[in-house]
Enzyme design. Sequence first.
Site, PDB file in Angstrom:
ATOM      1  NE  ARG A   1      -1.600 -15.805 -25.421  1.00  0.00           N
ATOM      2  CZ  ARG A   1      -1.791 -16.899 -25.074  1.00  0.00           C
ATOM      3  NH1 ARG A   1      -0.993 -17.887 -25.253  1.00  0.00           N
ATOM      4  NH2 ARG A   1      -2.648 -17.192 -24.098  1.00  0.00           N
TER       5      ARG A   1
ATOM      6  CG  ASP B   1      -7.636 -23.638 -22.290  1.00  0.00           C
ATOM      7  OD1 ASP B   1      -7.693 -22.621 -22.642  1.00  0.00           O
ATOM      8  OD2 ASP B   1      -6.760 -24.044 -21.481  1.00  0.00           O
TER       9      ASP B   1
HETATM   10  C1  S3P Z   1      -4.034 -21.307 -17.668  1.00  0.00           C
HETATM   11  C2  S3P Z   1      -4.855 -20.684 -17.601  1.00  0.00           C
HETATM   12  C3  S3P Z   1      -5.921 -20.401 -18.695  1.00  0.00           C
HETATM   13  C4  S3P Z   1      -5.744 -21.236 -19.969  1.00  0.00           C
HETATM   14  C5  S3P Z   1      -4.450 -21.761 -20.072  1.00  0.00           C
HETATM   15  C6  S3P Z   1      -3.626 -22.296 -19.100  1.00  0.00           C
HETATM   16  C7  S3P Z   1      -2.956 -21.810 -16.531  1.00  0.00           C
HETATM   17  O1  S3P Z   1      -5.477 -18.864 -19.271  1.00  0.00           O
HETATM   18  O2  S3P Z   1      -6.525 -20.779 -21.004  1.00  0.00           O
HETATM   19  O3  S3P Z   1      -4.369 -22.543 -21.392  1.00  0.00           O
HETATM   20  O4  S3P Z   1      -2.407 -22.795 -16.526  1.00  0.00           O
HETATM   21  O5  S3P Z   1      -2.905 -21.034 -15.482  1.00  0.00           O
HETATM   22  P1  S3P Z   1      -5.711 -17.696 -18.522  1.00  0.00           P
HETATM   23  O6  S3P Z   1      -5.288 -17.767 -17.050  1.00  0.00           O
HETATM   24  O7  S3P Z   1      -5.074 -16.599 -19.294  1.00  0.00           O
HETATM   25  O8  S3P Z   1      -7.175 -17.525 -18.869  1.00  0.00           O
END
Ligand code: S3P
Length: 430
Positions: A124, A317
């Site tokens: 990732r 999500d």
């Molecule tokens: C999260 C942010 C989101 C989400 C992840 C949790 C967080 O990701 O998809 O499951 O806890 O800040 P991104 O910030 O990469 O969009």
Amino acid sequence: MQAIKKLDYAQPSLEGAIRIPGDKSVSHRSIMFGAIAEGTTTVEGFLQSDDCLSTIDCFQKLGVEIAIDGDKVKISSNGISNWKEPNEVLYTGNSGTTTRLMLGILAGSSGSSVLIGDESIQNRPMRRVTEPLKQMGAKLIGRENGQFTPIAVEGTNLQAIHYKMPVASAQVKSAILLAALNANGETVVEEIETSRDHTEKMLQHFGASIAVNDKTIRLQGGQKLKATHVVIPGDISSAAFFLVAGAIVPNSNLTLTNVGLNPTRTGIMDVLQAMGASFTVNDSENSSHEEMGTIEIQSSALIGTEIGGELIPRLIDEIPIIALLATQAKGKTIIKNAEELKVKETNRIDAVVNELKKLGANITATDDGMIIEGPTTLHGGDLLTYGDHRIGMMAAMASLITTEAVTIDNPGCIAVSYPTFFEDISSVIK
Ligand code: S3P
């Protein structure tokens, strides 16, 4: 060999109440903030899932005392400046939030450490975080110029930056804000779309002052966090699976309590409404610093809708389970501007489209999302999770409406965010 789970629910109806377990994003942050603050922080409603336990494990290796008792956690810390240099690699498991936020925190701490995650995390993208952190003066070394873990961090003095984020990402925003706490000067972060604001809310709850003006956030460096008590709301991203099941399984009526209703997370409710679902929200409860409430939902006649733009970060999500919802809606559902799905725990555009097609759904992948035409009767099939909890839960919910059984590989991956998922399904099946 990994276990395969057969889901043969024989087209049930769903009835009853589920108390939704703690929010994953807020649970991670409660541990992180408690570890940064000097003193004892107590947490209630903590999500004891694999991802959140990865965060706890990292801080224990940094010398922070953390005691878990069910959904209660006690964090005793001498403050970020007194953490010990870990003599082991910090393992972040499957958790993007742990990996990216830890990079921001460790960049401005003292001491050196190395972060690594599981196979999914190792693929990732991390440059979205390491690049702005390097602009602040962070010393970070990782594969492909800081793009992939393992990443080594040597804590150092950081300088504030003014950063315009190229992607809508709460993890990127949070990593910068957590680094900014230990930087000289005022950091300004500008978002392209508003992403979940749990970090901003929790910074305030821990006594920091932060200015938020629409999509611009300002944080003065050098602020100390004050240990406190945190009550975590239930995770709307977990509730989403039962909201969809309640709407698509015939003769159902579900009540979900303890659901976090932070407006930066409630895109799923907007979609349910646009699709014509029948539900009510009682939002009169509050956690220590976030909105929450009870949602009641019934089986509904659904229509297709279009999902894109500013809505995407508010339901990013939930897209796998929204795709299942759309297979039961009359007409076309178009999901666009969601290219971020390609860099989640797995490529969720491909995973959702491949697996729902196996059940007979009329679904097509696009460059930035997918198009679903419904309604379709889904049949049984052997589905893959790709080791991704949300694909596994989507497949399990699909099995509630399929004409034959569904199998899923690696059901254990669901414990990343919802360890009691299958028990909760069983408790509402009639
Ligand atoms: C999260 C942010 C989101 C989400 C992840 C949790 C967080 O990701 O998809 O499951 O806890 O800040 P991104 O910030 O990469 O969009």
